[in-house]
Design a protein around this motif. Structure first.
Motif, PDB file in Angstrom:
ATOM      1  N   ARG A   1     -13.652   3.515   3.317  1.00 11.43           N
ATOM      2  CA  ARG A   1     -13.147   2.664   2.232  1.00 11.43           C
ATOM      3  C   ARG A   1     -13.199   3.334   0.870  1.00 11.43           C
ATOM      4  O   ARG A   1     -12.253   3.258   0.081  1.00 11.43           O
ATOM      5  CB  ARG A   1     -13.920   1.321   2.211  1.00 11.43           C
ATOM      6  CG  ARG A   1     -13.520   0.384   1.066  1.00 11.43           C
ATOM      7  CD  ARG A   1     -12.097  -0.131   1.252  1.00 11.43           C
ATOM      8  NE  ARG A   1     -11.591  -0.898   0.131  1.00 11.43           N
ATOM      9  CZ  ARG A   1     -10.872  -0.391  -0.872  1.00 11.43           C
ATOM     10  NH1 ARG A   1     -10.603   0.914  -0.900  1.00 11.43           N
ATOM     11  NH2 ARG A   1     -10.418  -1.161  -1.838  1.00 11.43           N
TER      12      ARG A   1
ATOM     13  N   VAL B   1       0.831  -1.206   0.000  1.00 10.37           N
ATOM     14  CA  VAL B   1       0.000   0.000   0.000  1.00 10.37           C
ATOM     15  C   VAL B   1       0.871   1.264   0.000  1.00 10.37           C
ATOM     16  O   VAL B   1       2.006   1.240   0.463  1.00 10.37           O
ATOM     17  CB  VAL B   1      -0.967   0.032   1.212  1.00 10.37           C
ATOM     18  CG1 VAL B   1      -2.119  -0.941   1.022  1.00 10.37           C
ATOM     19  CG2 VAL B   1      -0.238  -0.255   2.506  1.00 10.37           C
TER      20      VAL B   1
ATOM     21  N   ARG C   1      -6.500   1.119  -2.764  1.00  5.84           N
ATOM     22  CA  ARG C   1      -6.420  -0.221  -2.173  1.00  5.84           C
ATOM     23  C   ARG C   1      -6.609  -0.140  -0.664  1.00  5.84           C
ATOM     24  O   ARG C   1      -6.341   0.898  -0.059  1.00  5.84           O
ATOM     25  CB  ARG C   1      -5.040  -0.827  -2.459  1.00  5.84           C
ATOM     26  CG  ARG C   1      -4.776  -1.061  -3.921  1.00  5.84           C
ATOM     27  CD  ARG C   1      -3.576  -1.979  -4.117  1.00  5.84           C
ATOM     28  NE  ARG C   1      -2.289  -1.320  -3.917  1.00  5.84           N
ATOM     29  CZ  ARG C   1      -1.583  -0.762  -4.906  1.00  5.84           C
ATOM     30  NH1 ARG C   1      -2.051  -0.764  -6.154  1.00  5.84           N
ATOM     31  NH2 ARG C   1      -0.414  -0.212  -4.655  1.00  5.84           N
ATOM     32  N   CYS C   2      -7.037  -1.255  -0.088  1.00  2.00           N
ATOM     33  CA  CYS C   2      -7.156  -1.303   1.375  1.00  2.00           C
ATOM     34  C   CYS C   2      -6.573  -2.613   1.896  1.00  2.00           C
ATOM     35  O   CYS C   2      -6.785  -3.681   1.318  1.00  2.00           O
ATOM     36  CB  CYS C   2      -8.613  -1.162   1.813  1.00  2.00           C
ATOM     37  SG  CYS C   2      -8.802  -1.266   3.610  1.00  2.00           S
ATOM     38  N   LEU C   3      -5.811  -2.505   2.967  1.00  2.00           N
ATOM     39  CA  LEU C   3      -5.178  -3.669   3.605  1.00  2.00           C
ATOM     40  C   LEU C   3      -5.640  -3.737   5.060  1.00  2.00           C
ATOM     41  O   LEU C   3      -5.484  -2.764   5.804  1.00  2.00           O
ATOM     42  CB  LEU C   3      -3.652  -3.519   3.546  1.00  2.00           C
ATOM     43  CG  LEU C   3      -2.816  -4.575   4.261  1.00  2.00           C
ATOM     44  CD1 LEU C   3      -2.925  -5.933   3.561  1.00  2.00           C
ATOM     45  CD2 LEU C   3      -1.342  -4.142   4.329  1.00  2.00           C
ATOM     46  N   ILE C   4      -6.221  -4.870   5.432  1.00  2.00           N
ATOM     47  CA  ILE C   4      -6.557  -5.106   6.841  1.00  2.00           C
ATOM     48  C   ILE C   4      -5.418  -5.929   7.443  1.00  2.00           C
ATOM     49  O   ILE C   4      -4.988  -6.923   6.852  1.00  2.00           O
ATOM     50  CB  ILE C   4      -7.892  -5.861   6.974  1.00  2.00           C
ATOM     51  CG1 ILE C   4      -9.034  -5.036   6.377  1.00  2.00           C
ATOM     52  CG2 ILE C   4      -8.197  -6.202   8.434  1.00  2.00           C
ATOM     53  CD1 ILE C   4     -10.358  -5.775   6.275  1.00  2.00           C
TER      54      ILE C   4
ATOM     55  N   GLU D   1     -13.676  -5.343  -0.452  1.00  2.00           N
ATOM     56  CA  GLU D   1     -12.537  -5.437  -1.384  1.00  2.00           C
ATOM     57  C   GLU D   1     -11.225  -5.028  -0.736  1.00  2.00           C
ATOM     58  O   GLU D   1     -10.538  -4.102  -1.197  1.00  2.00           O
ATOM     59  CB  GLU D   1     -12.784  -4.567  -2.633  1.00  2.00           C
ATOM     60  CG  GLU D   1     -13.798  -5.178  -3.585  1.00  2.00           C
ATOM     61  CD  GLU D   1     -14.028  -4.291  -4.804  1.00  2.00           C
ATOM     62  OE1 GLU D   1     -13.048  -3.851  -5.405  1.00  2.00           O
ATOM     63  OE2 GLU D   1     -15.208  -4.047  -5.127  1.00  2.00           O
ATOM     64  N   CYS D   2     -10.910  -5.707   0.354  1.00  2.00           N
ATOM     65  CA  CYS D   2      -9.650  -5.420   1.047  1.00  2.00           C
ATOM     66  C   CYS D   2      -8.737  -6.644   0.995  1.00  2.00           C
ATOM     67  O   CYS D   2      -9.209  -7.775   1.014  1.00  2.00           O
ATOM     68  CB  CYS D   2      -9.905  -5.117   2.524  1.00  2.00           C
ATOM     69  SG  CYS D   2     -11.078  -3.806   2.816  1.00  2.00           S
TER      70      CYS D   2
ATOM     71  N   ALA E   1     -13.316  -8.482   4.686  1.00  2.00           N
ATOM     72  CA  ALA E   1     -12.321  -8.133   3.663  1.00  2.00           C
ATOM     73  C   ALA E   1     -12.916  -8.342   2.269  1.00  2.00           C
ATOM     74  O   ALA E   1     -12.750  -7.508   1.371  1.00  2.00           O
ATOM     75  CB  ALA E   1     -11.059  -8.972   3.847  1.00  2.00           C
TER      76      ALA E   1
ATOM     77  N   ASP F   1      -3.715   4.781  -0.447  1.00  2.00           N
ATOM     78  CA  ASP F   1      -4.354   3.583   0.084  1.00  2.00           C
ATOM     79  C   ASP F   1      -4.642   3.697   1.584  1.00  2.00           C
ATOM     80  O   ASP F   1      -4.224   4.654   2.244  1.00  2.00           O
ATOM     81  CB  ASP F   1      -3.459   2.376  -0.200  1.00  2.00           C
ATOM     82  CG  ASP F   1      -3.137   2.252  -1.678  1.00  2.00           C
ATOM     83  OD1 ASP F   1      -4.035   2.528  -2.503  1.00  2.00           O
ATOM     84  OD2 ASP F   1      -1.983   1.919  -2.009  1.00  2.00           O
TER      85      ASP F   1
ATOM     86  N   LEU G   1     -14.683   1.025   7.909  1.00  2.00           N
ATOM     87  CA  LEU G   1     -14.631   0.769   6.466  1.00  2.00           C
ATOM     88  C   LEU G   1     -15.771   1.496   5.754  1.00  2.00           C
ATOM     89  O   LEU G   1     -15.573   2.051   4.662  1.00  2.00           O
ATOM     90  CB  LEU G   1     -14.708  -0.734   6.193  1.00  2.00           C
ATOM     91  CG  LEU G   1     -13.398  -1.504   6.362  1.00  2.00           C
ATOM     92  CD1 LEU G   1     -13.643  -3.004   6.384  1.00  2.00           C
ATOM     93  CD2 LEU G   1     -12.399  -1.136   5.267  1.00  2.00           C
TER      94      LEU G   1
END
Ligand SMILES: *Cc1c(COP(=O)(O)O)cnc(C)c1O
Length: 380
Positions: free
Chosen positions: A168, A122, A173-176, A202-203, A198, A126, A164
């Motif tokens: 979001r 990311v 992009r998203c990262l958990i 869309e993570c 997720a 992001d 989120l």
């Protein structure tokens, strides 16, 4: 008038002392194990991450000696230059086989694996949503990435969802990110719920398996195997806990690993893992896969201790990490000292590492019943 630009260090240390936050190192003068020699005294060790008792195993030691004799002490370069050995690839294949992933990549430590992976996945446009109790390496990786990093309340999927819903759509992009086993508490992340969320938003999802590998799951693959979710995600871990060596790894899809080999700065610009550490980790994975009884013994120790300590204020745990809550840092330090006087090494963990003070116990497969009974006697 000029002032000495380093004077602030003394003041800062004084503040640390006054808060009972001061830390220092203690040397272990023996092989790792359930009983170790600490400051000239033999103590039962409840402070080690060596869950399966492999760090002092003669087979790992022999593998490290053999690899040192064959390939030398240092790797002499980064993997992309002169540092790469067949041994590294062998280890990566072993990790991918344990984790049941397409591929894996070995870093010089778990800390570097998290820094490099998060920062590669990311960037500024992001978003990272991380559990508030995540390991330092995930939090520092988030800062390094330049992404917007938001913490959600510990294991609180409703809070994650709310954050989120608000954020979001503002990011690319998203990262958990989450620890699988939380290292200072011993509880597990709610992985199935995290995977569902997720998917919905869309993570990408990254799970840190530092304390799960070798410990959780039928074959010792970790928290991901324990929950048996069977979906694409990013697994990070360390070779330095149940695997008794040193180094870190990422396991996941072939395309993820190929991408990281090209973009993870903490992998590209650092020296490859030493031959000794690499060979010891290969031997450890073989033992994890071939000797499930070690894991069974560990879990027997966990359930015995939990049962015997049910009268105490323990934090929720589903792992070899058991914590006894104490009200203040001073109380935790006193308890740790009292245990030490009784020949038990169990450290006080205090702020700022954790929000509340505690005695942290970590169990090993090699603890004997008598070790556990001594601990129990002295905790009540
Ligand atoms: C120990 C740990 C790490 C770091 O691993 P090292 O190999 O020791 O650098 C990362 N994440 C978690 C959750 C840990 O407990």
């Amino acid at each position: 008038m000029l002032t000495n630009p380093y004077t602030w260090l003394n003041k800062s240390l004084t503040t640390i002392h006054q808060a009972n936050w001061y830390r220092s190192v203690k040397a272990i003068a023996s092989l790792p194990g359930a009983v170790v020699e600490l400051s000239g005294k033999s103590v039962v060790n409840f402070a080690s991450n060596d869950y399966l008792g492999l760090a002092g195993d003669s087979r790992l030691i022999q593998a490290a000696v053999d690899a040192t004799q064959a390939y030398g002490t240092g790797s002499t370069g980064s993997r992309l230059l002169s540092g790469h050995k067949e041994l590294h690839r062998e280890l990566e294949i072993a990790i991918a086989s344990l984790k049941q992933t397409e591929d894996a990549l070995v870093f010089s430590s778990g800390y570097l694996a998290n820094l490099g992976t998060v920062a590669a996945l990311v960037r500024q446009r992001d978003l990272i949503l991380g559990d508030q109790y995540n390991h330092s390496s995930l939090k520092k990786g988030a800062i390094l990435s330049g992404a917007t990093a938001i913490d959600y309340n510990h294991n609180d999927v409703a809070d994650l969802r709310q954050k989120l819903e608000i954020n979001r759509s503002l990011y690319r992009r998203c990262l958990i990110t989450t620890d699988g086993v939380f290292s200072m508490d011993g509880d597990l992340c709610p992985l199935p719920e995290l995977m569902a969320i997720a998917d919905e938003f869309e993570c990408m999802l990254l799970v840190d398996e530092a304390h799960g590998t070798g410990v959780l799951g039928n074959s010792g693959a970790g928290c991901v195997e324990h929950f048996n979710t069977g979906k694409e995600l990013i697994q990070i871990g360390t070779l330095s806990k149940a695997l008794g060596s040193l180094g870190g790894y990422v396991a996941g899809s072939a395309v993820l690993i190929d991408f990281l080999r090209n973009r993870a700065a903490s992998w590209i610009y650092t020296t490859a893992l030493s031959p000794a550490d690499t060979a010891a980790a290969i031997a450890a994975i073989e033992i994890v896969q071939q000797e499930p009884d070690r894991r069974k013994q560990l879990w027997q120790n966990i359930s015995y201790l939990k049962h015997q300590l049910s009268g105490l204020k323990l934090l929720p745990s589903e792992s070899p990490i058991l914590c006894m809550a104490l009200d203040t840092p001073a109380a935790a330090l006193n308890k740790a000292q009292q245990l030490m006087d009784a020949g038990i090494f169990a450290p006080a963990i205090r702020p700022p590492t954790v929000p509340t003070s505690r005695i942290r116990l970590s169990l090993m497969a090699t603890h004997e019943r008598s070790h556990l009974d001594t601990l129990i006697e002295n905790l009540y």
